[in-house]
Structure formats: structure tokens, C-alpha cells
Write a protein that holds these residues in place. Structure first.
Motif, short mmCIF file in Angstrom:
data_model
loop_
_atom_site.label_atom_id
_atom_site.label_comp_id
_atom_site.label_asym_id
_atom_site.label_seq_id
_atom_site.Cartn_x
_atom_site.Cartn_y
_atom_site.Cartn_z
N ASN A 103 0.85 -1.19 0.00
CA ASN A 103 0.00 0.00 0.00
C ASN A 103 0.89 1.23 0.00
O ASN A 103 2.09 1.14 -0.23
CB ASN A 103 -0.98 -0.02 1.18
CG ASN A 103 -0.27 -0.11 2.52
OD1 ASN A 103 0.84 0.38 2.70
ND2 ASN A 103 -0.91 -0.76 3.49
N LEU A 104 0.30 2.38 0.28
CA LEU A 104 1.04 3.65 0.18
C LEU A 104 1.46 4.19 1.54
O LEU A 104 1.98 5.30 1.64
CB LEU A 104 0.19 4.68 -0.55
CG LEU A 104 -0.37 4.23 -1.91
CD1 LEU A 104 -1.21 5.35 -2.53
CD2 LEU A 104 0.75 3.81 -2.86
N TYR A 105 1.27 3.40 2.59
CA TYR A 105 1.56 3.88 3.94
C TYR A 105 3.02 4.25 4.14
O TYR A 105 3.36 5.15 4.91
CB TYR A 105 1.18 2.83 4.97
CG TYR A 105 -0.31 2.65 5.20
CD1 TYR A 105 -1.26 3.21 4.36
CD2 TYR A 105 -0.77 1.89 6.27
CE1 TYR A 105 -2.62 3.04 4.57
CE2 TYR A 105 -2.12 1.71 6.50
CZ TYR A 105 -3.04 2.29 5.65
OH TYR A 105 -4.38 2.11 5.88
N GLY A 106 3.92 3.53 3.49
CA GLY A 106 5.35 3.76 3.70
C GLY A 106 5.83 5.12 3.26
O GLY A 106 6.88 5.58 3.71
N TYR A 107 5.10 5.78 2.39
CA TYR A 107 5.52 7.10 1.92
C TYR A 107 5.28 8.19 2.96
O TYR A 107 6.00 9.19 2.99
CB TYR A 107 4.78 7.47 0.64
CG TYR A 107 5.04 6.54 -0.52
CD1 TYR A 107 6.34 6.25 -0.93
CD2 TYR A 107 3.99 5.95 -1.21
CE1 TYR A 107 6.59 5.40 -2.00
CE2 TYR A 107 4.23 5.10 -2.28
CZ TYR A 107 5.52 4.82 -2.67
OH TYR A 107 5.75 3.98 -3.72
N GLY A 108 4.25 8.02 3.78
CA GLY A 108 3.88 9.07 4.71
C GLY A 108 3.27 10.24 3.96
O GLY A 108 3.12 10.21 2.73
N PRO A 109 2.88 11.31 4.66
CA PRO A 109 2.31 12.49 3.99
C PRO A 109 3.31 13.09 3.00
O PRO A 109 4.50 13.23 3.32
CB PRO A 109 2.03 13.45 5.14
CG PRO A 109 1.95 12.58 6.36
CD PRO A 109 2.92 11.47 6.12
N GLN A 110 2.84 13.43 1.81
CA GLN A 110 3.70 13.99 0.78
C GLN A 110 3.21 15.36 0.34
O GLN A 110 2.00 15.62 0.34
CB GLN A 110 3.74 13.06 -0.44
CG GLN A 110 4.41 11.72 -0.19
CD GLN A 110 5.88 11.86 0.11
OE1 GLN A 110 6.59 12.64 -0.54
NE2 GLN A 110 6.36 11.13 1.11
N PRO A 111 4.11 16.28 -0.03
CA PRO A 111 3.69 17.59 -0.50
C PRO A 111 2.75 17.45 -1.70
O PRO A 111 3.08 16.79 -2.68
CB PRO A 111 5.01 18.25 -0.91
CG PRO A 111 6.06 17.54 -0.11
CD PRO A 111 5.57 16.13 0.01
N GLY A 112 1.59 18.03 -1.60
CA GLY A 112 0.62 17.93 -2.67
C GLY A 112 -0.07 16.59 -2.75
O GLY A 112 -0.95 16.39 -3.59
N GLY A 113 0.34 15.65 -1.90
CA GLY A 113 -0.30 14.35 -1.85
C GLY A 113 0.06 13.40 -2.97
O GLY A 113 -0.51 12.32 -3.08
N ARG A 114 1.03 13.75 -3.83
CA ARG A 114 1.34 12.93 -5.00
C ARG A 114 2.46 11.94 -4.70
O ARG A 114 3.47 12.29 -4.11
CB ARG A 114 1.74 13.82 -6.19
CG ARG A 114 2.01 13.06 -7.48
CD ARG A 114 2.23 14.03 -8.65
NE ARG A 114 2.52 13.33 -9.89
CZ ARG A 114 3.74 13.01 -10.29
NH1 ARG A 114 4.80 13.34 -9.55
NH2 ARG A 114 3.93 12.36 -11.43
#
Length: 324
Positions: A103-114
Motif C-alpha cells: 500500500n502507500l503507507y510507507g511514503y507518509g504524507p507527501q507535498p501535494g499528496g502525489r
């Protein structure tokens, strides 16, 4: 002997097993209960995936071992490590490819969400760190492995904010209290696309050793998704109200599930955008129309809305299930 071993029989595991079996492949599905899809080429086995020795025995002779399991949302740090370690050991002892449902959990919050496949794994939350460790352990083990990362699922059997909050509200003719911004753009991944991507990546040597994003349609808001669902299924338009962000955070002081949901709430209070262009270009995969996914939801849910529903109280923290 089975050509493939699938651990987990939820929406993704079942879809992977059926996809392989329909292509003439033999499949062994491993779950604690022995459940799984009914097909002549699918063997269902009851076993604990934490038992590394047993899992290795069940994987003997398999070309691919698929991790399609999921753990209790409030206990990831305790439950995932032994299962992940057992899967890695089973793949290593049997020289099998380990295909991981990510899933995408490993990225954490990203600028602009992308997020793209090149976005660094920078999560600092509990669940994000668990997913990072699982992937890094698999890479460090020396096995052939690949991870397919998708966003919040939509489709038959998918457990997401759509199925947990919107569908019950539609069925009862009530207002849906959304723990997020109903107008924030959000990527949705069709369960069938996750299954197809996993199977494709597991077969492609050039895919191994890295993570890929599951082809997904352009982001749409929860409000847009709900409106399209109503149009496709003939259901009444659901009324959406935004649950104040502090509700889950405050409830999290006492309720474990609310605490876990609050940790990941950035996914729904702002843009959450998965970019899958690299995967689509490399493997010729394309995302399925969201209409297909929504029709599947409608067919499996079969809501019976009330004509005169009254606004429901905001959901209790334990009533809102996690995106995955």
C-alpha cells in the motif's frame, strides 16, 4: 504440488487465486480457517502463516508465493513481523518469487499528496514503519521479490471508507459522516487491478527487486465517487457531512481503532494521488474503469435504502473500518 501459493483469501488473495486458476494454473490458498475461492484448481489449506516451517512446507515446489494477508489494524507492529519473516523464509527455502500486496503507507504524507514509484519511503507513523521494514527485510534477504502498491480499494468485498461509511448510509437512507474532506481528490484502486498487477509482476524478471504502483484511474473525490455510484446503481444520492478532524484524534486517547485511523487521516483530509504511469508504460497494464468497480460494489451490497431516512449520528470510532 501447486504452482502458486497465496497467503490470504480476502478480496485481493481471492482475486489472485481465481485469476491464476482461470488461466489453468494450480493454486494453494493458505488461511487460518482454510477458506478461499471454490475452483477445481484451487486447494484450500488451513495453516498459521506465522509458522515458518509449515509455510515453507506448503510452498515447496511453488514458483510464486503471494503475500495477500492482512492483519488486525490495531496490531500491525505485533502481528506483521512474524508473518513477513515466515513468508521470506518460505520463499528463500523454495527459491520462489515473493509477490507482496503493498500500500502507500510507507511514503507518509507527501507535498501535494502525489506519490510515484520513486517517492522515498519516509513514513514516521507506526503502520508506515511496519510496511517499510517488511519491504526492506524482503530486499535484504536476497530473495526474488516484488511489491505492488495500490491506494484505497474499491470493488466487491473491498474494505475501505467507501464500503464502511457510504454504503451503510445509502442502505439506510441516512447522512454519511465522513472522516475526511469529501471534496479532496483521492485515488482509488480496483481490487481486480491489484490482482492482475501482482500476477504480472511476479512473472516478469525485470520487475523484481523494486516496488511498482497498481494502475489506477485518475483521482476523484469521495463526493464524486458517491454520486457516480448512485447514478450507476439507481440508489438515492447520499448526503455527506465532514466529521471534524478532532473527533478521531480525541477518541484515540481511549479507543485503539480511533487512534490508528487518526494516524492515517492525512489520506482523506487532503489530496491523495497515486501516479502509476511507470507501471503502465513498462508492462502495458491499464486501469479498469471505476464504473466496473462500483457496479461490483452495488451487486455485492444490494442496498435497500429507506425512503424517509433521518440523519444518523456521527459514527463511533469503532464503527469506521480502516482503508485496508
Amino acid at each position: 504440488m501447486s504452482s502458486h501459493v497465496v497467503v490470504g483469501a480476502g478480496p485481493v488473495g481471492s482475486a489472485v487465486a481465481r485469476l491464476l486458476a482461470e488461466a489453468g494454473e494450480t493454486v494453494r490458498v493458505v488461511t487460518r480457517s482454510g477458506s478461499g475461492p471454490d475452483h477445481p484448481l484451487i486447494e484450500r489449506i488451513a495453516a498459521d502463516a506465522r509458522d515458518a516451517r509449515r509455510l515453507s512446507e506448503l510452498t515447496r515446489g511453488a514458483a510464486v508465493l503471494y503475500n495477500c494477508a492482512n492483519m488486525a489494524y490495531t496490531k500491525w507492529p505485533e502481528l506483521w513481523p512474524p508473518v513477513s519473516a515466515a513468508l521470506i523464509r518460505a520463499a528463500k527455502e523454495n527459491d520462489a518469487v515473493l509477490a507482496i500486496t503493498g500500500n502507500l503507507y510507507g511514503y507518509g504524507p507527501q507535498p501535494g499528496g502525489r506519490m510515484t514509484e520513486r517517492t522515498p519511503l519516509a513514513a514516521t507513523g507506526r503502520k508506515g514503519r511496519v510496511r517499510i521494514a517488511m519491504w526492506e527485510d524482503a530486499l535484504a534477504s536476497g530473495i526474488r521479490t516484488v511489491e505492488a502498491r495500490g491506494s484505497d480499494y474499491v470493488g466487491a468485498g473491498a474494505d475501505s471508507i467507501f464500503s464502511a461509511v457510504l454504503i451503510p448510509a445509502i442502505a439506510k437512507g441516512r447522512t454519511a459522516w465522513l472522516p475526511g474532506d469529501p471534496d479532496a481528490p483521492h485515488t482509488w484502486t480496483y481490487v481486480g487491478d491489484m490482482a492482475r498487477t501482482l500476477v504480472t509482476l511476479a512473472r516478469e524478471e525485470r520487475a523484481w527487486g523494486r516496488a511498482w504502483h497498481v494502475p489506477s484511474q485518475p483521482a476523484v473525490s469521495v463526493r464524486e465517487l458517491a454520486a457516480r455510484y448512485a447514478e450507476l446503481t439507481g440508489s438515492p444520492a447520499v448526503r455527506l457531512r465532514r466529521l471534524p478532524r478532532w473527533v478521531m484524534r480525541t477518541a484515540g486517547l481511549a479507543v485503539p481503532m480511533a487512534r490508528e485511523l487518526a494516524e492515517m487521516d492525512y489520506q482523506f483530509y487532503g489530496p491523495f494521488l497515486l501516479d502509476s504511469q511507470e507501471t503502465e508504460s513498462a508492462f502495458g497494464l491499464t486501469p479498469t474503469s471505476l464504473d466496473v468497480a462500483l457496479l461490483e460494489v452495488g451487486q455485492s451490497s444490494r442496498p435497500t435504502p429507506s425512503r424517509r431516512g433521518s440523519p444518523a449520528a456521527p459514527p463511533t470510532p469503532t464503527a469506521v473500518t480502516p482503508p485496508k
